[in-house]
Design a protein around this motif. Structure first.
Motif, mmCIF file in Angstrom:
data_model
loop_
_atom_site.group_PDB
_atom_site.id
_atom_site.type_symbol
_atom_site.label_atom_id
_atom_site.label_comp_id
_atom_site.label_asym_id
_atom_site.label_seq_id
_atom_site.Cartn_x
_atom_site.Cartn_y
_atom_site.Cartn_z
ATOM 1 N N SER A 2 0.851 -1.189 0.000
ATOM 2 C CA SER A 2 0.000 0.000 0.000
ATOM 3 C C SER A 2 0.889 1.242 0.000
ATOM 4 O O SER A 2 1.977 1.246 0.560
ATOM 5 C CB SER A 2 -0.922 -0.027 1.223
ATOM 6 N N ALA A 3 0.349 2.321 -0.607
ATOM 7 C CA ALA A 3 1.161 3.530 -0.785
ATOM 8 C C ALA A 3 1.538 4.140 0.557
ATOM 9 O O ALA A 3 2.620 4.693 0.707
ATOM 10 C CB ALA A 3 0.390 4.532 -1.617
ATOM 11 N N ALA A 4 0.635 3.997 1.552
ATOM 12 C CA ALA A 4 0.879 4.669 2.826
ATOM 13 C C ALA A 4 1.878 3.911 3.699
ATOM 14 O O ALA A 4 2.584 4.510 4.493
ATOM 15 C CB ALA A 4 -0.440 4.822 3.569
ATOM 16 N N ALA A 5 1.933 2.578 3.558
ATOM 17 C CA ALA A 5 2.784 1.781 4.445
ATOM 18 C C ALA A 5 4.255 2.043 4.156
ATOM 19 O O ALA A 5 4.616 2.399 3.035
ATOM 20 C CB ALA A 5 2.479 0.299 4.232
ATOM 21 N N ALA A 6 5.088 1.874 5.207
ATOM 22 C CA ALA A 6 6.538 2.025 4.992
ATOM 23 C C ALA A 6 6.973 0.936 4.019
ATOM 24 O O ALA A 6 6.451 -0.188 4.073
ATOM 25 C CB ALA A 6 7.246 1.860 6.322
ATOM 26 N N PRO A 7 7.874 1.259 3.121
ATOM 27 C CA PRO A 7 8.278 0.243 2.136
ATOM 28 C C PRO A 7 8.802 -1.010 2.825
ATOM 29 O O PRO A 7 9.515 -0.930 3.822
ATOM 30 C CB PRO A 7 9.384 0.932 1.349
#
Ligand code: CS2
Length: 512
Positions: A2-7
């Motif tokens: 997900s875009a919000a989660a830390a990579p």
């Protein structure tokens, strides 16, 4: 992701969820068995031999998993261990970036504090091939002769403590001793460093230690161990934080072990093996009877150009190889040096045109996406100039040809170390086994090009006496050092490119 989660961090669980632009291993990594070891798991190994092995595992599954061993910094076991041995290899050419996950390294052991972990791997019967990239100085040899340096502190230590070695030759000799007394299986030790006749030098240094054991080890080695020579090639500079960020920005995951290389790669290996060998020849490597002509081509042309651009580049204020070769004067100089003086020293290589090889090498160096720092290439220059510059100079002198251009980077190497001395303003930090000695000479002698050149040429571990006393060589080096230590080294390079050699040598040198 997900875009919000830390990579997420790279690891086996992430493989199936990576963006399609990232190529991944096509073989079952879980089934990989250890078959070879590699000493010195730096950027070069991860960009070169490990990639060839990854290609091989994809094409022709076999049990050639790699166990990496680091006996010098950095500690890597944890970094790569967290990622299950996986890492991203970026290939960069100007604006193009290609990403691939390499899976051939099963695990890495850190053996910086004690040789035990290294010896456990190297002595194991599973290991039939040991490749190594331990840098030029890792062989503890005398650059001008190729013989083991018996005064080297690590060698002195290893001869006194053969069961707890520190040096590469000492560790290999002990590992062979353990192999002999446990299972007795043959092994190939394959040097992948840029030293001349690397297999011969590796064989020399290991045998010298083994013969001092006086227990028949040297005879066992003669019957059971092969030391092929090899030429390896791919420009793969030290990884930077920017490279790690690139992976995160472009592909959305984190990887602490990214490596970056250019598209070009080459590996030529002498077919002289003991035991089984990975079929790297199926995936682009060449197995040949004599590596020497390839080695000359690569070390004198590509590496010779890099060393020239590195030292002259630093002296003229350029940060990277690509910055130095973008300067028209330095580009002209290096092309003329290679075509007029280096080329006549090269041996014919079937299927290779030397002029085309020179052009291709120069073109590789213009790749602006490869951020190869001149200081990185200049590191340990004393261990590099013999094969890159002095050997072609010796051949030219034998041929009666001019060495006016090839002598300039030799003077460049001297000037680079001299200007790091306190008396010359400590212009930059250097790392070279001879840096302290040359700094002391520079502090004592001051700005007297002849005095400095005389003192440095007297270091016989680098300059063999027959070359050091050659008048043509000395005259050229002194003139070069005088010009390069001046306020305007680029002006000197311009002279070197344009002025007739004799006129240049007749100019008086600057006074001390
Ligand atoms: C470089 C080499 O740092 C250096 O000494 O000249 O690492 C060079 O990039 C490789 O030999 C290219 O194959």
């Amino acid at each position: 992701m997900s875009a919000a989660a830390a990579p997420e961090m790279l690891g086996p669980e992430l493989l199936s969820r990576l963006p399609t632009a990232v190529q991944r291993p096509s073989y079952d990594r879980a089934a990989l068995m250890p078959g070879m070891a590699h000493i010195g798991v730096g950027a070069f190994h991860r960009c070169h031999q490990a990639e060839y092995t990854d290609d091989l595992l994809s094409r022709h599954f076999d049990r050639w998993g790699v166990i990496g061993i680091n006996i010098r910094p950095p500690h890597l076991a944890e970094t790569l261990g967290r990622q299950g041995g996986l890492y991203t290899r970026l290939i960069r050419q100007d604006n193009h970036v290609g990403a691939r996950i390499i899976g051939s390294i099963i695990r890495v052991v850190d053996s910086q504090d004690s040789a035990v972990p290294a010896l456990e791997v190297l002595a194991s019967a599973d290991i039939e091939m040991v490749t190594m990239t331990v840098t030029e100085k890792g062989y503890c040899h005398i650059p001008s002769t190729g013989a083991l340096d018996l005064d080297h502190p690590d060698i002195v230590h290893d001869l006194a403590n053969p069961h707890a070695p520190r040096s590469v030759p000492g560790i290999l000799a002990r590992a062979l001793e353990l192999r002999r007394t446990s299972h007795g299986r043959p092994v190939t030790l394959l040097s992948c460093d840029n030293i001349p006749t690397n297999g011969v030098i590796l064989g020399n240094v290991v045998r010298t230690i083994a013969s001092r054991r006086g227990n028949g080890l040297a005879d066992w080695i003669a019957a059971n161990v092969a030391f092929p020579s090899a030429m390896v090639d791919r420009i793969a500079p030290a990884t930077t934080q920017a490279d790690l960020d690139t992976v995160e920005q472009l592909f959305g995951y984190r990887d602490a072990a990214v490596v970056v290389g250019e598209p070009f790669r080459q590996w030529v290996i002498e077919q002289k093996f003991a035991g089984r060998v990975p079929c790297w020849d199926l995936v682009g490597a060449s197995f040949v009877d004599d590596v020497t002509p390839f080695e000359h081509l690569k070390m004198r042309v590509l590496n010779g150009a890099q060393t020239t651009l590195a030292h002259l580049g630093v002296l003229c204020g350029f940060e990277h190889t690509s910055d130095a070769i973008a300067d028209p004067l330095l580009a002209t100089f290096v092309r003329r040096m290679l075509t007029e003086e280096t080329l006549p020293t090269l041996r014919a290589v079937p299927g290779f045109s030397a002029p085309a090889y020179i052009e291709r090498s120069l073109a590789r160096l213009t790749n602006t996406a490869i951020r190869h720092r001149n200081h990185q290439i200049a590191t340990d220059g004393s261990q590099k100039i013999v094969q890159r510059l002095l050997n072609p100079i010796r051949d030219r002198l034998r041929q009666g040809g001019s060495i006016a251009l090839l002598s300039v980077p030799v003077a460049g190497w001297m000037a680079y170390l001299i200007k790091a001395a306190p008396r010359f303003g400590k212009c930059w930090q250097v790392s070279d086994p001879f840096a302290g000695r040359i700094s002391a000479l520079a502090d004592r002698i001051g700005a007297d090009a002849k005095g400095l050149a005389d003192a440095i040429l007297a270091i016989d571990a680098i300059f063999d006496p027959s070359l050091a006393t050659n008048t043509i060589f000395r005259t050229n080096v002194i003139a070069g050092l005088d010009g390069l230590l001046s306020e305007n080294p680029l002006a000197f390079v311009r002279h070197a490119c344009t002025e007739p050699i004799d006129a240049r040598l007749k100019r008086p040198t600057r006074s001390a």
